[in-house]
Enzyme design. Structure first.
Site, PDB file in Angstrom:
ATOM      1  N   SER A 122       5.280   1.023   8.011  1.00 27.60           N
ATOM      2  CA  SER A 122       3.883   1.339   7.733  1.00 27.60           C
ATOM      3  C   SER A 122       3.140   1.446   9.060  1.00 27.60           C
ATOM      4  CB  SER A 122       3.292   0.214   6.882  1.00 27.60           C
ATOM      5  OG  SER A 122       1.896   0.139   7.027  1.00 27.60           O
ATOM      6  N   SER A 123       2.031   2.192   9.037  1.00 26.52           N
ATOM      7  CA  SER A 123       1.259   2.345  10.278  1.00 26.52           C
ATOM      8  C   SER A 123       0.585   1.042  10.706  1.00 26.52           C
ATOM      9  CB  SER A 123       0.196   3.439  10.103  1.00 26.52           C
ATOM     10  OG  SER A 123      -0.677   3.122   9.039  1.00 26.52           O
ATOM     11  N   CYS A 124       0.570   0.019   9.836  1.00 30.68           N
ATOM     12  CA  CYS A 124      -0.074  -1.251  10.208  1.00 30.68           C
ATOM     13  C   CYS A 124       0.753  -2.051  11.219  1.00 30.68           C
ATOM     14  CB  CYS A 124      -0.353  -2.097   8.980  1.00 30.68           C
ATOM     15  SG  CYS A 124       1.115  -2.854   8.282  1.00 30.68           S
ATOM     16  N   TYR A 151       2.426  -8.972   6.788  1.00 32.88           N
ATOM     17  CA  TYR A 151       3.188  -7.788   6.364  1.00 32.88           C
ATOM     18  C   TYR A 151       3.679  -7.020   7.596  1.00 32.88           C
ATOM     19  CZ  TYR A 151       3.987  -3.189   4.214  1.00 32.88           C
ATOM     20  OH  TYR A 151       4.533  -1.998   3.808  1.00 32.88           O
ATOM     21  N   LYS A 155       7.515  -5.953   8.884  1.00 32.83           N
ATOM     22  CA  LYS A 155       7.931  -4.561   9.099  1.00 32.83           C
ATOM     23  C   LYS A 155       8.428  -4.344  10.539  1.00 32.83           C
ATOM     24  CE  LYS A 155       7.524  -2.717   5.095  1.00 32.83           C
ATOM     25  NZ  LYS A 155       8.719  -2.163   4.439  1.00 32.83           N
ATOM     26  N   HIS A 194      -6.318   1.374  -2.479  1.00 34.88           N
ATOM     27  CA  HIS A 194      -6.769   1.913  -1.205  1.00 34.88           C
ATOM     28  C   HIS A 194      -7.880   2.937  -1.424  1.00 34.88           C
ATOM     29  CE1 HIS A 194      -2.642   0.493   0.091  1.00 34.88           C
ATOM     30  NE2 HIS A 194      -3.473  -0.162   0.849  1.00 34.88           N
TER      31      HIS A 194
END
Length: 324
Positions: A122-124, A151, A155, A194
């Site tokens: 994920s981009s997070c 999270y 990742k 979202h």
């Protein structure tokens, strides 16, 4: 680097449509799109298991599954996901469950002879104040966004595990990092969805009730990037066939839209004819979040679905599948 293998996979990696592919997390937004894509391409030997049939957090169960099924390719789209509230309320779940799923699936894939694995993040994973657009090299260059670091840490560990197995075992494990995704099977929950599905639901409900206006938080000025999940699925198949590098790869649309432009477009697609009102006393969040997907573009892949077409497709799915 020791143990690294070439950046290009043999083009025949997925040329045999009867190869056995395990798509982990096939019922979610991402996994379901990957299954649709593989089926549309003619793959006939997909291995799919729901949570009730296979709990990926249980190592023994995962190892038994791999020992019996022996898939040749694995796409790891299973994860525990949620918004800011869920991450703040259940941080232990977000770090532990995701670490368990990843560790069990990646390790069993290697030990039971899987030829290639693709791990989806994920981009997070990127620092809160990463340069914009965010290149792959920004990973681990600064502190994370505190609201979802549990999270994100899991990742990042998944990316590093794929790299470590490549270096030590010369095993073909790659990672793709998608931007903000939307499409069929998205979460349209009133409280914890979202921004895009939340706007779609609110405009739809306002239309049904005949409301005069919809109030949206903030000024509408932040810039965001969105990728239709069917484009992601296409990118995933492309990476499985064309990439075998050590570094993870960003998968984005490369197109920015302001929240205001997004809201106007969703309003148009839904057919809400009332007023759109901005409550600028409410916070805007990060001013800009865009991933640099030039590495993937350089390999020869770009997305095909426009935001407008993608929203039309998503609203059609919403009307057919979400209880009104």
């Amino acid at each position: 680097m020791s143990g690294a293998i070439n950046d290009a996979t043999s083009p025949s990696a997925l040329s045999d449509k009867s190869v056995k592919i395990f798509v982990a997390g096939h019922r979610g937004l991402v996994g379901s799109a990957i299954v649709r894509k593989l089926q549309a391409l003619g793959f006939t030997n997909l291995v799919l298991r729901g949570h009730a049939e296979l709990d990926l957090t249980r190592q023994n169960d995962v190892e038994s599954f791999f020992a019996v099924e022996k898939p040749q390719f694995v796409i790891l789209a299973a994860a525990k996901v949620g918004g800011i509230h869920a991450n703040n309320t259940y941080p232990a779940d977000f770090i532990a469950v995701n670490l368990q799923i990843q560790t069990n699936v990646i390790d069993a894939s290697y030990r039971f002879g899987v030829k290639k694995l693709l791990f989806l993040g994920s981009s997070c994973i990127y620092p809160k104040f990463a340069p914009q657009p965010i290149p792959e090299s920004a990973l681990l260059t600064g502190p994370l966004e505190p609201t979802n670091e549990w999270y994100a840490i899991a990742k990042i560990a998944g990316i590093k595990m794929c790299q470590a197995y490549r270096i030590q075992y010369n095993w073909d494990a790659i990672s793709g990092m998608p931007t903000n995704l939307y499409g069929p099977h998205d979460n349209f929950h009133p409280e914890n969805s979202h921004v895009l599905p939340a706007l779609m639901r609110r405009f739809h409900e306002a239309k049904v009730k005949g409301a005069k206006e919809v109030v949206v938080w903030g000024s509408g000025s932040p810039l965001r990037e969105f990728l239709h999940v069917d484009d992601l699925a296409d990118g995933v198949v492309f990476l499985m066939e064309n990439y075998s590098g050590l570094e993870h790869v960003n998968v984005g649309s490369g197109k920015e839209v302001t929240i205001k432009e997004l809201a106007e477009l969703v309003k148009e697609v839904v057919g809400f004819e009332g007023e759109l009102v901005w409550d600028s006393s409410k916070p805007d969040g990060t001013p800009r979040k865009l991933m640099d997907s030039s590495k993937l573009a350089g390999l020869g892949w770009t997305p095909k679905i426009s935001l407008k077409d993608g929203l039309v497709d998503t609203y059609k799915w919403y009307l057919e599948n979400v209880k009104q």
